[in-house]
Write an enzyme that holds these catalytic residues in place. Structure first.
Site, PDB file in Angstrom:
ATOM      1  CE  LYS A 109      42.973  31.863  40.337  1.00  0.00           C
ATOM      2  NZ  LYS A 109      43.275  30.907  39.289  1.00  0.00           N
ATOM      3  N   GLY A 125      38.617  40.398  34.612  1.00  0.00           N
ATOM      4  CA  GLY A 125      39.438  39.449  35.137  1.00  0.00           C
ATOM      5  C   GLY A 125      38.198  39.194  35.824  1.00  0.00           C
ATOM      6  CD  GLN A 126      37.957  43.425  39.659  1.00  0.00           C
ATOM      7  OE1 GLN A 126      37.460  42.824  41.220  1.00  0.00           O
ATOM      8  NE2 GLN A 126      37.888  44.557  38.883  1.00  0.00           N
ATOM      9  CB  CYS A 167      40.977  46.139  36.319  1.00  0.00           C
ATOM     10  SG  CYS A 167      40.575  44.139  35.305  1.00  0.00           S
ATOM     11  CG  MET A 168      37.733  45.309  33.336  1.00  0.00           C
ATOM     12  SD  MET A 168      38.360  43.857  32.506  1.00  0.00           S
ATOM     13  CE  MET A 168      37.186  44.540  30.635  1.00  0.00           C
ATOM     14  CG  MET A 180      44.653  42.990  33.624  1.00  0.00           C
ATOM     15  SD  MET A 180      43.907  44.742  33.045  1.00  0.00           S
ATOM     16  CE  MET A 180      42.533  44.210  32.444  1.00  0.00           C
TER      17      MET A 180
HETATM   18  N1  MGD Z   1      51.231  46.006  39.658  1.00  0.00           N
HETATM   19  C1  MGD Z   1      49.560  45.676  39.280  1.00  0.00           C
HETATM   20  N2  MGD Z   1      48.671  45.945  40.053  1.00  0.00           N
HETATM   21  C2  MGD Z   1      47.507  45.569  39.756  1.00  0.00           C
HETATM   22  C3  MGD Z   1      47.691  44.855  38.793  1.00  0.00           C
HETATM   23  C4  MGD Z   1      48.604  44.487  37.731  1.00  0.00           C
HETATM   24  O1  MGD Z   1      48.112  44.222  36.415  1.00  0.00           O
HETATM   25  N3  MGD Z   1      49.797  44.622  38.429  1.00  0.00           N
HETATM   26  N4  MGD Z   1      46.253  45.146  38.664  1.00  0.00           N
HETATM   27  C5  MGD Z   1      45.220  45.461  38.559  1.00  0.00           C
HETATM   28  C6  MGD Z   1      43.764  44.728  38.438  1.00  0.00           C
HETATM   29  S1  MGD Z   1      43.313  44.241  36.864  1.00  0.00           S
HETATM   30  C7  MGD Z   1      42.519  44.786  39.157  1.00  0.00           C
HETATM   31  S2  MGD Z   1      41.295  43.334  38.960  1.00  0.00           S
HETATM   32  C8  MGD Z   1      42.865  45.430  41.118  1.00  0.00           C
HETATM   33  C9  MGD Z   1      42.432  44.637  41.803  1.00  0.00           C
HETATM   34  O2  MGD Z   1      43.313  45.124  43.027  1.00  0.00           O
HETATM   35  P1  MGD Z   1      41.637  44.414  44.126  1.00  0.00           P
HETATM   36  O3  MGD Z   1      40.307  44.637  43.901  1.00  0.00           O
HETATM   37  O4  MGD Z   1      42.390  45.127  45.555  1.00  0.00           O
HETATM   38  O5  MGD Z   1      42.181  42.900  44.549  1.00  0.00           O
HETATM   39  P2  MGD Z   1      41.761  41.887  45.532  1.00  0.00           P
HETATM   40  O6  MGD Z   1      43.103  41.484  46.693  1.00  0.00           O
HETATM   41  O7  MGD Z   1      41.141  41.219  44.740  1.00  0.00           O
HETATM   42  O8  MGD Z   1      40.677  42.587  46.781  1.00  0.00           O
HETATM   43  C10 MGD Z   1      39.281  42.032  46.999  1.00  0.00           C
HETATM   44  C11 MGD Z   1      39.201  42.640  48.732  1.00  0.00           C
HETATM   45  O9  MGD Z   1      38.080  42.539  48.688  1.00  0.00           O
HETATM   46  C12 MGD Z   1      38.120  41.923  50.147  1.00  0.00           C
HETATM   47  N5  MGD Z   1      37.111  40.583  50.415  1.00  0.00           N
HETATM   48  C13 MGD Z   1      37.101  39.516  49.383  1.00  0.00           C
HETATM   49  N6  MGD Z   1      35.136  39.139  49.732  1.00  0.00           N
HETATM   50  C14 MGD Z   1      34.573  40.185  49.831  1.00  0.00           C
HETATM   51  C15 MGD Z   1      33.466  40.368  49.562  1.00  0.00           C
HETATM   52  O10 MGD Z   1      32.766  40.213  50.352  1.00  0.00           O
HETATM   53  N7  MGD Z   1      33.475  41.838  50.900  1.00  0.00           N
HETATM   54  C16 MGD Z   1      34.271  42.687  50.916  1.00  0.00           C
HETATM   55  N8  MGD Z   1      34.130  43.610  51.907  1.00  0.00           N
HETATM   56  N9  MGD Z   1      35.339  42.716  50.677  1.00  0.00           N
HETATM   57  C17 MGD Z   1      36.153  40.948  50.451  1.00  0.00           C
HETATM   58  C18 MGD Z   1      39.296  40.563  49.933  1.00  0.00           C
HETATM   59  O11 MGD Z   1      40.376  39.848  51.423  1.00  0.00           O
HETATM   60  C19 MGD Z   1      40.392  41.554  48.785  1.00  0.00           C
HETATM   61  O12 MGD Z   1      40.984  42.454  49.864  1.00  0.00           O
HETATM   62  O13 MGD Z   1      44.204  44.930  40.669  1.00  0.00           O
HETATM   63  C20 MGD Z   1      45.107  46.277  40.017  1.00  0.00           C
HETATM   64  N10 MGD Z   1      46.381  46.212  40.700  1.00  0.00           N
HETATM   65  N1  MGD Z   2      44.963  33.273  38.764  1.00  0.00           N
HETATM   66  C1  MGD Z   2      44.275  34.084  38.747  1.00  0.00           C
HETATM   67  N2  MGD Z   2      43.541  34.545  37.438  1.00  0.00           N
HETATM   68  C2  MGD Z   2      42.778  35.770  37.493  1.00  0.00           C
HETATM   69  C3  MGD Z   2      43.334  36.922  38.379  1.00  0.00           C
HETATM   70  C4  MGD Z   2      44.538  36.851  39.460  1.00  0.00           C
HETATM   71  O1  MGD Z   2      45.006  37.134  40.285  1.00  0.00           O
HETATM   72  N3  MGD Z   2      44.683  35.234  39.144  1.00  0.00           N
HETATM   73  N4  MGD Z   2      42.957  38.251  38.154  1.00  0.00           N
HETATM   74  C5  MGD Z   2      41.891  38.008  37.380  1.00  0.00           C
HETATM   75  C6  MGD Z   2      41.873  39.783  36.637  1.00  0.00           C
HETATM   76  S1  MGD Z   2      41.085  40.919  37.688  1.00  0.00           S
HETATM   77  C7  MGD Z   2      42.517  39.868  35.720  1.00  0.00           C
HETATM   78  S2  MGD Z   2      42.086  42.103  35.628  1.00  0.00           S
HETATM   79  C8  MGD Z   2      43.120  39.157  34.704  1.00  0.00           C
HETATM   80  C9  MGD Z   2      44.397  39.438  33.729  1.00  0.00           C
HETATM   81  O2  MGD Z   2      45.058  38.594  33.060  1.00  0.00           O
HETATM   82  P1  MGD Z   2      45.785  38.457  31.995  1.00  0.00           P
HETATM   83  O3  MGD Z   2      45.810  39.844  31.340  1.00  0.00           O
HETATM   84  O4  MGD Z   2      46.029  37.632  31.234  1.00  0.00           O
HETATM   85  O5  MGD Z   2      47.288  38.871  32.879  1.00  0.00           O
HETATM   86  P2  MGD Z   2      48.703  39.677  33.685  1.00  0.00           P
HETATM   87  O6  MGD Z   2      49.356  39.043  34.554  1.00  0.00           O
HETATM   88  O7  MGD Z   2      47.671  41.359  34.372  1.00  0.00           O
HETATM   89  O8  MGD Z   2      48.911  39.893  32.035  1.00  0.00           O
HETATM   90  C10 MGD Z   2      50.219  40.008  31.918  1.00  0.00           C
HETATM   91  C11 MGD Z   2      50.072  40.192  30.189  1.00  0.00           C
HETATM   92  O9  MGD Z   2      50.794  41.455  30.171  1.00  0.00           O
HETATM   93  C12 MGD Z   2      51.305  41.582  28.753  1.00  0.00           C
HETATM   94  N5  MGD Z   2      51.794  43.419  27.982  1.00  0.00           N
HETATM   95  C13 MGD Z   2      52.742  43.512  28.899  1.00  0.00           C
HETATM   96  N6  MGD Z   2      53.229  44.886  28.183  1.00  0.00           N
HETATM   97  C14 MGD Z   2      52.391  44.899  27.374  1.00  0.00           C
HETATM   98  C15 MGD Z   2      51.832  45.590  25.732  1.00  0.00           C
HETATM   99  O10 MGD Z   2      52.446  47.572  25.785  1.00  0.00           O
HETATM  100  N7  MGD Z   2      50.935  45.632  25.419  1.00  0.00           N
HETATM  101  C16 MGD Z   2      50.244  44.436  25.485  1.00  0.00           C
HETATM  102  N8  MGD Z   2      49.681  44.171  24.439  1.00  0.00           N
HETATM  103  N9  MGD Z   2      51.193  43.332  26.400  1.00  0.00           N
HETATM  104  C17 MGD Z   2      51.188  43.354  26.896  1.00  0.00           C
HETATM  105  C18 MGD Z   2      52.772  40.839  29.057  1.00  0.00           C
HETATM  106  O11 MGD Z   2      53.117  39.967  27.487  1.00  0.00           O
HETATM  107  C19 MGD Z   2      51.704  39.858  29.574  1.00  0.00           C
HETATM  108  O12 MGD Z   2      51.324  38.192  29.398  1.00  0.00           O
HETATM  109  O13 MGD Z   2      43.638  37.756  35.082  1.00  0.00           O
HETATM  110  C20 MGD Z   2      42.027  37.663  36.374  1.00  0.00           C
HETATM  111  N10 MGD Z   2      42.280  36.406  36.559  1.00  0.00           N
HETATM  112  S1  SF4 Z   3      35.601  31.149  37.536  1.00  0.00           S
HETATM  113 FE1  SF4 Z   3      38.291  31.397  36.997  1.00  0.00          FE
HETATM  114  S2  SF4 Z   3      39.308  30.744  38.755  1.00  0.00           S
HETATM  115 FE2  SF4 Z   3      37.111  29.954  39.713  1.00  0.00          FE
HETATM  116  S3  SF4 Z   3      37.376  28.278  38.130  1.00  0.00           S
HETATM  117 FE3  SF4 Z   3      36.680  29.253  36.896  1.00  0.00          FE
HETATM  118  S4  SF4 Z   3      38.992  29.227  36.215  1.00  0.00           S
HETATM  119 FE4  SF4 Z   3      39.196  28.799  37.930  1.00  0.00          FE
HETATM  120 MO    MO Z   4      41.579  43.027  36.724  1.00  0.00          MO
END
Ligand code: MGD
Ligand code: MGD
Ligand code: SF4
Ligand code: MO
Length: 808
Positions: free
Chosen positions: A92, A389-390, A176-177, A352
């Site tokens: 990425k 994550g973010q 998320c956090m 997460m």
């Molecule tokens: N089913 C499921 N749902 C989840 C999660 C999950 O594990 N499972 N994880 C949750 C978690 S941890 C997170 S962090 C959230 C993330 O959820 P979101 O924050 O809703 O997802 P993103 O795709 O990061 O959305 C960012 C948006 O900002 C836009 N964008 C990019 N750069 C800019 C900018 O500079 N300005 C503006 N205005 N827009 C911009 C992108 O096009 C995108 O539409 O999702 C949550 N939802």
């Molecule tokens: N490529 C990529 N990288 C990312 C992101 C992305 O969208 N794409 N998003 C970023 C963001 S905002 C986030 S928050 C992170 C998320 O990063 P991670 O937390 O690493 O990823 P997820 O896929 O959300 O979580 C999956 C994990 O949840 C665990 N799980 C399920 N149920 C349970 C439970 O009850 N207890 C425990 N302890 N574990 C459980 C599973 O074992 C699985 O490994 O990634 C960040 N990095």
């Molecule tokens: S900040 Fe995350 S997404 Fe960007 S290069 Fe590093 S590991 Fe990959």
């Molecule tokens: Mo997140």
């Protein structure tokens, strides 16, 4: 207007074919190298201008060198001078520049007229927002992001809590956090991690508590796996609910049931006490014990004695933990022995799995507790580290405090002294900041999607840098009603600032085109307390403008209309910025926005808050020179020094000499951390006869969340083209499902049809399935549950009961 969204219009058959073949290719990629070596690091004669920026994507916070030619980002390279990534990038990061150049960038403000959109001027857009706010200021809410830059979040925070005296501002980081934050507060009395990435370079044992860093924090994970390829001895242990790419790199895989982590943490503590291998000196000197106060539930619980703690843990024998978690008793003993060995340096990571958990606060504090009890804390390699994550969930959400209960610098709205400090620093009248927390994310959207006459008291939401129409849980309750003409939500108004059309803009009433990443200045804060800065390098397309400008322009429109909240104690505009001649610069006028560095002005103002809770930031200009600095950053003899390990003498400048370890923000005011007991408790929803499978959701290496950016990058979208249901071969057999078959997945909240991938990128065990959430055409959040943790208010996306049926 959404017609050119990627994938949407392809015929299903064709899509399925592409998917199945591309998925296989993607598996090969991810199984091999997760990161790329830098290219084009130096090309002095090419005419390309190189400048530093943190990567747009994950909380690892790698630095890239961005190459600009003819006002366009033409190349990206890993930055060799960056401590975090030392020149490496993942797929990425390597393609991050292309995120700017999708064909369908939003370039004009668009106002909904009936079922259509009309291009409008920025003036009209800003006036429309001001009209909505003036009509009902207390019904207005701001929904922001951990992808906001620090100045963007700070401006929104000041606008809402300081200007409108309205606390309805919350970010996607609530999803998320939030549980990490409450876990830190309950344990140390202050948020943010004590350790840092250097721990990964020296630990002997690394435990992943339900996260998948091989795909989600790839460059960070490679710091450890690289050590093994250099012949160093480091044990990697993956505790998780499904096999992932991370599992492949680990010596041990402990497969647990959802919520098994609660039992495992108690099992380790039980063994440490039973075997006498806990660190008596550490707990006698630096810790207290706590348990939940069931009569008066609150984040800080009630004090218990060590003997109480021991007796609460009594039932958690390895055999009992095996029953609760599914992890064999001998593996629990293995963990107990590792933590019981003071010679080993142990680092825990999580993300997460532990945060998206209806007992997220509990499990976060319990993992801190295992480290404290065993004394694996405060020295290099010994750290419980929660990964963010973010890119700026730490910087903008936790430090700037853009949560509905918080104020900048670890302040909270419920504390009178904190409100006063904030009002003084903002130079606004006493009593402006309100004491009642605003709505957290789930409540905010529930109110928005409930008719006003039925108590839905949020009528306008402004969304910036997040895509709730795809990422909120239980979309059929929390988002989709907005688009349903039958529900009486006609008076509700959705404003969305984004860079591309998304699932959220689809239902928006007003769409604002934003500048992104290096189209604007920025400052962000990563997982290890590292604050990073960059400068604008290229212009945004069309009329797209900075999110921060948008907020300030609305504030100024209200100021012009005589809104008192937008004035400070001296009747000046809340966001007044002066030039070197001491004259106010009209930064609300886009033509003049870059006449000064607004980021620098906002950051240096915000910085004053950071010193109130020992989260000290250096002046803006120090970050211009550095590849990030980890706070607290303190000045000694004219030089700015960052901090690697907090609460630890010799590393943390705030620990008094001779104290060794000092938890100086202790919630019990005695410099001690709290070790918590919490009982195991079942997930909010568990499979039954009607819905016999457990659905976990999450991410994949190639895509960023909702795919709005990464699905527009051809290399990434062809490597991972579409969403899928991951299912074990055994369950697939039971249901007669083959690879690529369409399967209906149904929960109590909704249903989707999605192609199956047997033992796909990851392997879920029998009885469980997994769906990633990046595919806008297959919204898995139609299925997920919106149950939340009682303290953090964070939902659990990892455990929803579903049933499945093959449909073709
Ligand atoms: N089913 C499921 N749902 C989840 C999660 C999950 O594990 N499972 N994880 C949750 C978690 S941890 C997170 S962090 C959230 C993330 O959820 P979101 O924050 O809703 O997802 P993103 O795709 O990061 O959305 C960012 C948006 O900002 C836009 N964008 C990019 N750069 C800019 C900018 O500079 N300005 C503006 N205005 N827009 C911009 C992108 O096009 C995108 O539409 O999702 C949550 N939802
Ligand atoms: N490529 C990529 N990288 C990312 C992101 C992305 O969208 N794409 N998003 C970023 C963001 S905002 C986030 S928050 C992170 C998320 O990063 P991670 O937390 O690493 O990823 P997820 O896929 O959300 O979580 C999956 C994990 O949840 C665990 N799980 C399920 N149920 C349970 C439970 O009850 N207890 C425990 N302890 N574990 C459980 C599973 O074992 C699985 O490994 O990634 C960040 N990095
Ligand atoms: S900040 Fe995350 S997404 Fe960007 S290069 Fe590093 S590991 Fe990959
Ligand atoms: Mo997140």
């Amino acid at each position: 207007m959404n017609s050119d969204r990627p994938q949407t219009n392809e015929s299903l058959q064709r899509r399925q074919f592409i998917k199945v073949s591309a998925m296989a290719a993607a598996t090969a990629v991810a199984g091999g190298t997760n990161y790329s070596l830098p290219i084009l690091a130096e090309e002095p004669k090419s005419g390309i201008q190189w400048n530093k920026a943190p990567c747009r994507f994950c909380g690892t916070g790698c630095h890239v060198q961005v190459g600009v030619q003819d006002s366009k980002v033409v190349a990206v390279a890993g930055d060799r001078n960056a401590d975090v990534n030392k020149g490496l990038l993942c797929v990425k990061g390597y393609h991050v520049g292309s995120a700017l150049y999708g064909k369908d960038r939003l370039t004009k403000p668009l106002l909904r007229v009936g079922d259509d959109y009309q291009e409008i001027s920025w003036n009209k857009a800003i006036e429309t927002i001001a009209d909505r706010i003036e009509a009902a200021p207390e019904r207005f809410a701001f929904y922001g992001s951990g992808q906001w830059t620090i100045p963007e979040g700070y401006a929104a925070q000041k606008f809402m809590k300081g200007g409108l005296a309205n606390n309805h501002i919350d970010p996607n980081a609530r999803l998320c956090m939030a549980s990490a934050v409450t876990g830190f507060l309950a344990t140390y009395g202050v948020d943010e991690p004590a350790g840092c990435y250097d721990d990964l370079d020296v630990c002997d044992v690394l435990i992943m508590w339900g996260n998948n860093p091989a795909e989600m924090h790839p460059v960070l994970f490679s710091r450890v796996t690289d050590r093994r390829s250099r012949g160093e001895n480091v044990q990697l242990i993956d505790i998780g609910t499904r096999r992932t790419r991370t599992t492949d790199a680990c010596q041990h895989y402990l497969e647990m049931k959802g919520h098994g982590d609660l039992a495992i943490a108690n099992g380790i503590a039980h063994l440490l006490i039973k075997n006498g291998t806990y660190d008596r000196k550490f707990i006698d000197s630096f810790c207290n014990f706590k348990a939940p106060d069931d009569e008066n539930p609150n984040l800080h619980g009630k004090a218990i004695s060590f003997d109480d703690y021991r007796s609460f843990l009594e039932p958690y024998t390895p055999e009992h933990v095996e029953q609760l978690s599914g992890v064999p008793a001998e593996k629990i003993r293995m963990l107990g022995d590792l933590f019981g060995n003071p010679e080993l340096k142990i680092t825990s990571l999580w993300c997460m799995g532990m945060n998206q958990h209806t007992r997220g606060t509990a499990i976060n504090s319990m993992v801190h507790g295992v480290h404290l009890l065993s004394g694996h804390f405060g020295t290099p390699g010994n750290a419980p580290t929660s990964l963010t994550g973010q890119p700026s969930a730490c910087g903008t959400v936790r430090e700037v405090g853009t949560l509905s209960h918080a104020l900048p610098g670890g302040r909270v709205v419920t504390n009178e002294e904190h409100r006063k400090q904030t009002e003084d620093l903002w130079n606004i009248p006493a009593g402006r900041v309100q004491s009642t927390p605003g709505y957290h994310t789930v409540k905010m959207w529930e109110s928005f999607c409930t008719p006003t006459d039925q108590g839905g008291d949020i009528s306008t939401i402004w969304v910036q840098v997040t895509n709730p129409g795809q990422t909120l849980p239980n979309l059929n309750k929390l988002f989709n009603p907005k688009g349903n003409n039958k529900t009486n939500l006609k008076d509700k108004f959705l404003i969305v600032s984004d860079v591309y059309p998304t699932a959220t803009t689809r239902l928006a009433d007003l769409i604002l085109p934003s500048a992104m990443w290096v189209e604007k200045n920025g400052v962000v804060g990563n997982s290890e307390r590292r604050t990073q800065q960059w400068f604008k390098m290229v212009d945004p397309p069309g009329d797209a403008r900075d999110d921060c400008w948008q907020t300030i322009a609305v504030a100024h429109e209200l100021f012009d209309r005589g809104n008192e909240g937008m004035q400070d104690r001296d009747d000046r505009f809340l966001f007044e910025v002066k030039n070197n001649d001491d004259k106010p610069v009209p930064i609300w006028d886009w033509e003049h926005y870059y006449d000064v560095n607004v980021d620098k002005h906002l950051f240096d103002e915000y910085r004053q808050f950071s010193r109130l809770k020992h989260k000290d930031l250096a002046p803006y200009d120090e970050y211009v020179k550095a590849h990030g600095l980890r706070w607290p950053v303190v000045e000694q003899n004219g030089e700015w020094h960052e901090t690697r390990w907090r609460f630890s003498e010799g590393y943390d400048p705030y620990v008094k000499s001779g104290e060794e370890i000092q938890f100086y923000h202790s919630s019990t005011h005695d410099d001690r951390a709290q070790i918590w007991f919490h009982p195991w408790i079942a997930p909010a929803e568990v499979p039954d006869n009607e819905y016999p499978l457990m659905l976990c959701t999450g991410r994949v290496l190639e895509h960023w969340h909702t795919g709005s950016m990464t699905r527009r990058i051809p290399e990434l979208s062809s490597a991972m083209p579409g969403g899928y249901l991951e299912i074990s071969a055994e369950d697939a057999d039971v249901y007669g499902i083959r690879n690529g078959d369409k399967v209906q997945v149904e929960s109590r909240r909704g249903s989707i049809v999605i192609p199956a991938w047997i033992d796909g990128r990851g392997q879920p065990p029998r009885g469980t399935v997994f769906i990633p959430f990046f595919d806008e055409t297959l919204l898995v959040n139609d299925l997920t549950l919106d149950a939340i943790d009682p303290f953090s208010k964070q939902p659990d996306y990892k455990k929803s009961a579903v049933r499945i049926k093959k449909v073709s």
